[in-house]
Motif scaffolding. Structure first.
Motif, short mmCIF file in Angstrom:
data_model
loop_
_atom_site.label_atom_id
_atom_site.label_comp_id
_atom_site.label_asym_id
_atom_site.label_seq_id
_atom_site.Cartn_x
_atom_site.Cartn_y
_atom_site.Cartn_z
N TRP A 138 1.28 -1.23 0.00
CA TRP A 138 0.26 -0.01 0.13
C TRP A 138 1.05 1.58 -0.01
CZ3 TRP A 138 -4.81 -0.53 3.47
CH2 TRP A 138 -5.85 -1.23 3.01
N PHE A 143 -5.25 4.62 -0.14
CA PHE A 143 -4.85 5.09 0.70
C PHE A 143 -5.20 6.97 1.97
CE2 PHE A 143 -1.62 4.39 5.20
CZ PHE A 143 -2.58 4.14 5.43
N SER A 166 -9.50 -3.42 4.51
CA SER A 166 -10.33 -4.27 3.72
C SER A 166 -10.77 -4.88 3.38
CB SER A 166 -9.17 -3.49 2.14
OG SER A 166 -7.50 -4.87 2.50
N GLU A 215 -5.14 -5.18 -3.92
CA GLU A 215 -4.02 -3.70 -2.74
C GLU A 215 -3.58 -2.90 -4.05
OE1 GLU A 215 -3.70 -4.94 -0.33
OE2 GLU A 215 -4.70 -7.05 -0.27
N MET A 271 -12.60 -0.14 3.46
CA MET A 271 -12.21 -0.21 2.05
C MET A 271 -13.06 -1.33 1.72
SD MET A 271 -8.12 1.44 2.79
CE MET A 271 -8.20 1.84 0.75
N SER A 272 -13.83 -1.34 0.27
CA SER A 272 -14.25 -2.67 0.52
C SER A 272 -14.39 -3.84 0.69
CB SER A 272 -13.28 -3.08 -1.32
OG SER A 272 -12.77 -2.10 -2.17
N TRP A 288 -6.84 -0.21 -3.42
CA TRP A 288 -6.01 0.50 -1.80
C TRP A 288 -5.61 1.23 -1.78
CZ3 TRP A 288 -7.53 -5.49 -0.65
CH2 TRP A 288 -8.45 -6.21 -1.08
#
Length: 236
Positions: free
Chosen positions: A37, A224, A118, A217, A142-143, A220
């Motif tokens: 990330w 972030f 996530s 990933e 997240m998601s 995200w």
């Protein structure tokens, strides 16, 4: 662990964000598919630009084969697993957080403590915030895998006596999975459940549908920084 620039010299205390799937945050060598990330670089940049307050980030590794059970709030009859998110939340609140508070210069209180993740990690983060509202006052989802056990997380929100006191980030990509329209509808349902409980889109709930973003990933990592900016804005 990530500590903000100047941590060693400042003597100050800092808020903390606890994130699930810690393997994926900082290092491509440990991240799923080699894509991390870039959490440290993103935090450094936002702190230097004065967009967020300096923050400590704690990445908690998942346990691999037990990840699904630890990150889900109910046991799914079809998959014959799941349902240990409450125990995981207890570990976060009563073991990991006290350890971090003892070893690092942290600010105490829910206003300075966030929890997030996530996919399935988003589910266990919300459970932690609901079960320990005096510990975690900020949530990043997240998601979230709302589909788990026939939208069990939505039913939990609907039946919970929770007060709308946490600051919550909720997002979903519009190109996630094989049925993106259904997945977006699932997350909208979770957002609606939170709104019905008293959260406000103008106040303590941020909802975002990210056009073209997948369930991975890289997606995200790309947002972030927005999560940090919402949960830990620099106020002065």
């Amino acid at each position: 662990m990530y500590v903000p620039p100047g941590y060693d010299e400042s003597g100050e205390r800092y808020p903390v964000l606890y994130l699930q799937d810690g393997q994926n945050l900082f290092d491509p060598a440990t991240a799923f598919g080699g894509q991390d990330w870039h959490a440290a670089e993103t935090a450094d940049d936002l702190i230097h630009r004065g967009i967020i307050e300096p923050v400590i980030i704690v990445g908690i590794y998942n346990t691999g084969v037990r990840r699904i059970s630890e990150y889900t709030p109910t046991r799914c009859p079809k998959r014959r697993k799941g349902g240990k998110a409450d125990r995981y939340a207890e570990m976060l609140a009563r073991e990991i957080k006290p350890f971090i508070d003892h070893e690092y210069r942290t600010r105490k209180g829910p206003a300075h403590s966030g929890v997030g993740g996530s996919s399935l990690g988003a589910l266990t983060s919300l459970i932690a915030a609901f079960e320990y509202p005096k510990v975690f006052g900020k949530v990043a989802m997240m998601s979230p895998s709302v589909w788990w056990d026939n939208r069990a997380i939505v039913k939990i929100v609907e039946s919970n006596n929770v007060r709308p006191q946490q600051r919550i980030w909720l997002d979903i990509g519009t190109a996630e999975g094989d049925s993106p329209d259904r997945i977006v509808a699932d997350v909208r349902a979770l957002g609606d459940a939170l709104l019905a409980k008293g959260w406000s889109l103008d106040g303590n709930l941020k909802y975002s549908e990210v056009q073209g973003a997948g369930h991975n990933e890289a997606a995200w990592a790309a947002r972030f920084g927005d999560v940090l900016s919402y949960l830990f804005p620099r106020l002065s």
